[in-house]
Design a protein around this motif. Structure first.
Motif, PDB file in Angstrom:
ATOM      1  N   VAL A   1       3.600  -4.149   2.727  1.00 42.32           N
ATOM      2  CA  VAL A   1       4.298  -3.930   2.319  1.00 42.32           C
ATOM      3  C   VAL A   1       4.227  -2.346   2.403  1.00 42.32           C
ATOM      4  N   MET A   2       4.997  -1.383   3.060  1.00 42.25           N
ATOM      5  CA  MET A   2       4.895  -0.187   2.809  1.00 42.25           C
ATOM      6  C   MET A   2       5.345   0.248   0.624  1.00 42.25           C
TER       7      MET A   2
ATOM      8  N   VAL B   1       1.886   4.714   1.057  1.00 45.32           N
ATOM      9  CA  VAL B   1       2.421   5.171   2.761  1.00 45.32           C
ATOM     10  C   VAL B   1       1.810   6.973   2.690  1.00 45.32           C
TER      11      VAL B   1
ATOM     12  N   TYR C   1       1.294  -1.143   0.366  1.00 41.81           N
ATOM     13  CA  TYR C   1       0.186  -0.176   0.009  1.00 41.81           C
ATOM     14  C   TYR C   1       1.215   1.490  -0.001  1.00 41.81           C
TER      15      TYR C   1
ATOM     16  N   LEU D   1      -3.165   3.443   4.730  1.00 38.56           N
ATOM     17  CA  LEU D   1      -3.064   2.273   5.306  1.00 38.56           C
ATOM     18  C   LEU D   1      -4.230   1.358   5.766  1.00 38.56           C
TER      19      LEU D   1
END
Lengths: 79, 79
Positions: B39-40, B10, B8, B15
């Motif tokens: 997973v950022m 950030v 996603y 989030l």
């Protein structure tokens, strides 16, 4: 960048706790993290690891989200 | 046992969406999963992968939690 694992006991119903911890961690440290994983476990496990190092284990400490976040902060900040 | 990734954006503030999808997936399929990872990412990404196979990409489809859960179910069940 760090990776975090939250291993929780599925049959114990610890999902809500795991999500609470994960959300707090992501809100505060997303910029310093690569990924945060929920890992399915059993036998009462609730362990939080930062880069494979255990920073919280329910077997050793009382569950306290703020305390876990503090532990994560100190380990993430040390990178 | 399958592994799931939810990547996603950030800075976009995705989030909450990521947590919503993750919670729905964990509640329904925890027994068939090994781990679910947030997973950022950035640049507007919102992608869901089951065992490295993309089952949802915001660039291709409208965001719909129920639809994502259906996609995950069909891929997890196929294991």
């Amino acid at each position: 960048m760090s990776t975090i694992e939250i291993e929780y006991c599925v049959p114990c119903g610890f999902l809500d706790r795991a999500l609470t911890v994960e959300e707090a961690i992501c809100r505060q440290f997303a910029d310093q993290l690569e990924r945060v994983s929920l890992v399915m476990g059993d036998h009462g496990v609730f362990v939080v690891r930062v880069d494979d190092e255990i920073v919280f284990d329910k077997a050793d400490d009382d569950f306290d989200v703020d305390d876990i976040v503090r532990q994560v902060r100190s380990h993430v900040a040390a990178r």
